[in-house]
Design an enzyme around this catalytic site. Structure first.
Site: not given
Lengths: 493, 454
Positions: B58, B133, B157
């Site tokens: 990420k 997210s 997330s």
């Protein structure tokens, strides 16, 4: 210009000054407070930095245990209570020299709580200035605005260098007390070897909280914080100016204009100026630092720090006055610097003539250090040699003036020699043989019959002239005490 | 399949579906080179534990000399000068890093719609969000673009997008994995999490990246078990489910049914499954939003245009104007909203009313969660109230968006480990996730039980 109320000593005298000081001391650790970057002073800009100092994304602070130990030492020296469970806090504000946008400090759990600093008063006697708290924090970088440049430059070498902030109660009542308090704080940090105490270079910084009130009043009035004073003298000047400013406002019915604000001291004109309200009304939004677990100081750790504490100036002062019988003045001069105090203590291991030893250190030794701008570490003569020098004076082998004016300078050049050797080599050993002396004195008396008559007529002071002649004939080696005795005997006869 | 073949296949897959927008960047040449080296190591018999694992990061996890920008314009042009502890540990065990993945800006969001690099699409239905997210990281595992993704989970997330995309998503105990090299959103909640297609892979990666780290003082020094070696359940377990979650108003019927079926299945297998009350559930989101935004407002102060990243190109009169322009241009609206909210709750006049109160409530939530674990091994609950929603569906209604995290934030507020595993689909064929939570540092039991449930 019309006269201000504060120009009138009577008005000035109605008021009492109330001052509390906040002293920031930069700690002498090898590495920064929350990273392993070097703290070395004077390196090229932006060389003592890393991703942590520069607050790159993803970095985390790392606690430097030395900082905690140094803070504990200061607390122990002030008799503070040491907080066992230390929570770090963030103080948030934007400024280019503050890389993270917050300073890691302590808010609700300062590492040291309470305590006091004892200062000596001008008129003699002591006063206790209470300490509110001592907490750990980190320094910011330095912004530089070069002449002719529109851009500012920032050096982050100082960013993250550890500090302790020592906050006093508003116990200070005049500018001498402020000076003496700062002197005492500086002495403490130097004795503890946690800060070099250099105010001009910024390793010791001071903010003052200043208010005034009518004598006899007990409540505190609105205080004004004054910053940016880079010497002890400027702290005094700033207080002096600010006090008068406040008194003038009160006396002219404008007391409401004294507001809780931050003012800056301009040393060139000797005045304080309000900083932009925006800055002084900053809301720092303190909250517990989530990136650092609380630091717990257990008994074992505390004891370890305690056992590493050096002798403190006050302990030495008491030792010198009470055990060695020195005057407060001598003890004060000797303890002003840790190294000199230790040098003196070393002397005292070899002699019990403490007063004479004190005279040597506060006299010849200190004068030499001043003249040569030496640190005591550079002083070549060993304490034991000074004691040997004292001893040949005490036993009458040389006079004090020969010892201090002739042997001492040669010892500085040849510290490996003994004082006796030097005296012998230079034929400075004192004539204390009374037969020889008597002979010389008789010669002198014979040479000046008219002076003898004057003496006998009551002009006793003329004995000095005879002494001078004796000294001339013996090249200064005559023992002054014995010569004086013999001369008096002969003249009175 | 050799590592090289595998990397080639993944790169092909990524390039074949650019509209998914899971990766912001692929390290093609580098990954292929490394694959060749690791193939050689495998042949020589001296390869690490993760040899052959192709992993995506990420865009909040540092990888030395690689761009890093939390899907934000404010970090335009930024290249990380160091690697996160997790990245170093992955590389030390011969994993191959294939690229950085799209996400909501600074990990703030539940749909991946808050990225400066554009939306990402759920591979199960490209008109829908992948969740957030860590949206890109979930898609990457879902759409066969890599083996494993590392994401971050501050309020769900990792688990929420894992549920939306039908993959496994683990959020370990807070402090189990070093945060050094993870871009901070809310430091006392942030957790690096792991996406995978099966429990064994996730367990293996966890045992590699978890554990003590001198760079992060908050990380736990608890020993790290060999999670991947103990994935079988040998005893009957006690499982609680929270009344308030299954009675929750907006809970999609198919998800409720999935939870109920799972409960029945567990009972049938001889486990004890009981309902417990958790009346504090309604306070969880407010506590989460007060505390995380407070921390975020401080954590994001460093993006000021002074040292790195974006600085306004416009003229500015003074420093303050430079800050304002830089930060207004650099941060997207959700990030700005959270910075403002956080600044507000920390301000002197509101601190006690919000921040202090929320801290107290956080402690209460921790304590009552802890209490449940005195009697039960796990808490079972849905991961999300609904399956993946349409792109743009919640853009107008922030509160609706925040509700997507209702069931996941408890684990972050309490700091306990939690995992989302795929359990069927709804009527539209969209993946459903169910969630298990366990007591602190019980990742071993959690993973084993999740493995048994899958």
């Amino acid at each position: 210009m019309s006269k201000l109320p504060s120009d009138n000593p009577e008005i000035l005298n109605k008021y009492e000054i109330v001052v509390g000081l906040e002293v920031h001391a930069q700690l002498l650790t090898q590495s920064k407070a929350y990273s392993s970057d070097s703290t070395e002073y004077g390196n090229l800009p932006n060389t003592n930095i890393s991703v942590i100092t520069l607050a790159h994304p993803g970095t985390l602070p790392k606690v430097n245990k030395k900082v905690i130990e140094y803070a504990i030492k200061m607390g122990l020296a002030c008799g503070s209570e040491i907080t066992r469970h230390n929570i770090y806090a963030r103080k948030n504000y934007f400024y280019p020299d503050l890389p993270k946008g917050y300073q890691i400090t302590q808010d609700k759990t300062p590492i040291c709580v309470g305590g006091e600093v004892i200062i000596r008063q001008k008129e003699g006697g002591e006063k206790k200035i209470a300490i509110t708290r001592i907490h750990m924090e980190e320094d910011a970088g330095k912004s530089m605005h070069l002449a002719g440049e529109t851009d500012s430059l920032i050096d982050f070498n100082r960013a993250g260098v550890p500090l302790i902030e020592i906050v006093s109660q508003p116990d200070i009542r005049n500018i001498d007390e402020a000076y003496n308090y700062l002197t005492e704080i500086r002495k403490l940090v130097r004795y503890l070897d946690i800060c070099d105490g250099n105010m001009e270079e910024g390793s010791l910084r001071c903010d003052a909280n200043i208010s005034v009130r009518l004598k006899g009043e007990t409540k505190l009035n609105t205080r004004v914080e004054v910053k940016n004073m880079n010497s002890f003298r400027n702290v005094q000047r700033a207080i002096e100016y600010e006090v008068k400013r406040q008194i003038d406002l009160i006396e002219t019915g404008k007391q409401q204009e004294i507001i809780q604000e931050t003012r800056t001291f301009d040393a060139t004109v000797g005045k304080t100026y309000s900083m932009r309200t925006k800055e002084s009304l900053n809301d720092y939004r303190y909250f517990p630092e989530p990136d650092l677990t609380p630091v717990v100081i257990d008994e074992e750790w505390l004891q370890k720090v305690k056992s590493s504490m050096p002798a403190l100036p006050r302990e030495l002062f008491l030792l010198f006055t009470e055990k060695y019988g020195l005057s407060a003045y001598d003890a004060e001069v000797l303890t002003a610097s840790k190294e000199i105090a230790l040098y003196f203590q070393e002397l005292c291991k070899h002699t019990q003539n403490y007063k004479a030893a004190a005279n040597w250190v506060t006299g010849e030794v200190k004068a030499t250090l001043n003249k040569m701008t030496w640190h005591i570490n550079q002083f070549p003569i060993k304490p034991a040699t000074i004691v040997a020098l004292m001893q040949i004076v005490e036993s009458g082998k040389v006079s004090h003036s020969i010892a201090s004016q002739s042997i001492f300078p040669l010892l500085l050049e040849q510290p490996e020699k003994t004082p006796l050797q030097i005296a012998e080599e230079n034929n400075w050993l004192q004539e204390s043989d009374s037969n020889l002396l008597e002979q010389i004195i008789e010669e002198v008396i014979k040479a000046y019959p008219e002076k003898v008559a004057e003496y006998k007529a009551g002009k006793k002071g003329i004995i000095g002239m005879f002494m001078g002649e004796v000294m001339k004939k013996t090249k200064g080696k005559a023992d002054p005490k014995i010569s004086n005795q013999l001369l008096t005997q002969k003249l009175e006869a | 399949m050799t590592c090289q073949e595998k990397v080639k296949k993944y790169i092909q897959n990524i390039k074949a579906k650019p509209q998914l927008n899971a990766f912001l960047e692929i390290y093609e040449e580098e990954a292929l080179q490394r694959a060749a080296q690791i193939d050689a190591k495998i042949a020589a018999g001296n390869a690490g534990k993760l040899a052959g694992f192709v992993i995506g990061l990420k865009d909040v996890i540092c990888y030395q000399n690689h761009p890093l920008q939390a899907s934000s314009k404010i970090l335009n042009g930024f290249v990380s000068q160091f690697s996160a502890t997790v990245t170093e540990r992955l590389l030390a065990e011969d994993a191959i890093i294939i690229g950085r993945q799209n996400c909501d800006e600074f990990a703030m969001g539940s749909s991946n719609e808050n990225s400066a690099f554009g939306i990402a699409r759920n591979a199960a239905d490209e008109s829908r969000v992948p969740g957030g997210s860590s949206g890109g990281s979930a898609i990457a595992v879902q759409a066969d673009l890599c083996d494993i993704s590392l994401g971050s989970d501050t309020g769900g997330s990792v688990r929420q997008p894992a549920a939306f995309c039908g993959v496994v998503g683990l959020k370990p105990t807070y402090s189990r994995i070093s945060r050094f090299g993870l871009i901070a959103y809310a430091s006392s909640f942030d957790c690096i999490g792991i996406f995978g297609r099966n429990i064994k892979d996730v367990a293996l990666v966890l045992e590699v990246i978890a554990g003590k780290d001198d760079q992060d003082s908050t990380v736990s020094s608890q020993p790290v078990p060999a999670y991947s070696q103990q994935l079988s359940v040998t005893s009957k377990k006690r499982i609680a489910y929270l009344k308030e979650t299954i009675e929750s108003e907006g809970l999609q019927p198919e998800i409720l049914a999935t939870v109920k079926n799972t409960i029945e299945q567990l009972k049938k297998d001889g486990h004890t499954v009981e309902q417990v009350d958790f009346p504090l559930l309604k306070y969880i989101l407010p506590v989460y939003y007060i505390l995380t935004t407070a921390e975020a407002s401080s954590n994001l102060a460093r993006y000021d245009g002074v040292r790195y990243g974006h600085r306004t190109k416009e003229d500015f009169e003074d420093l303050e104007e430079m800050y304002k322009k830089t930060r207004s241009e650099g941060f997207g609206s959700e990030v700005q909203r959270r910075i403002m909210l956080g600044t507000f709750v920390l301000s002197a006049s509101y601190y006690d009313a919000y921040y202090t109160k929320a801290q107290k409530m956080r402690r209460l939530i921790k304590e009552s969660t802890d209490k449940i674990f005195e009697n039960y091994d796990f808490i079972l609950l849905p991961t999300t109230p609904t399956t993946a929603f349409k792109i743009g569906e919640h853009q107008k209604d922030v509160l609706q968006m925040y509700l997507a995290d209702l069931f996941t934030v408890q684990a972050n507020v309490a700091g306990i480990p939690a995992i989302s595993i795929p359990k069927g689909t709804d009527e539209q064929g969209l993946p459903i996730g169910i969630q298990l939570m366990a007591q602190y540092f019980k990742e071993d039991e959690l993973l084993a039980f999740a493995n048994y449930l899958m």
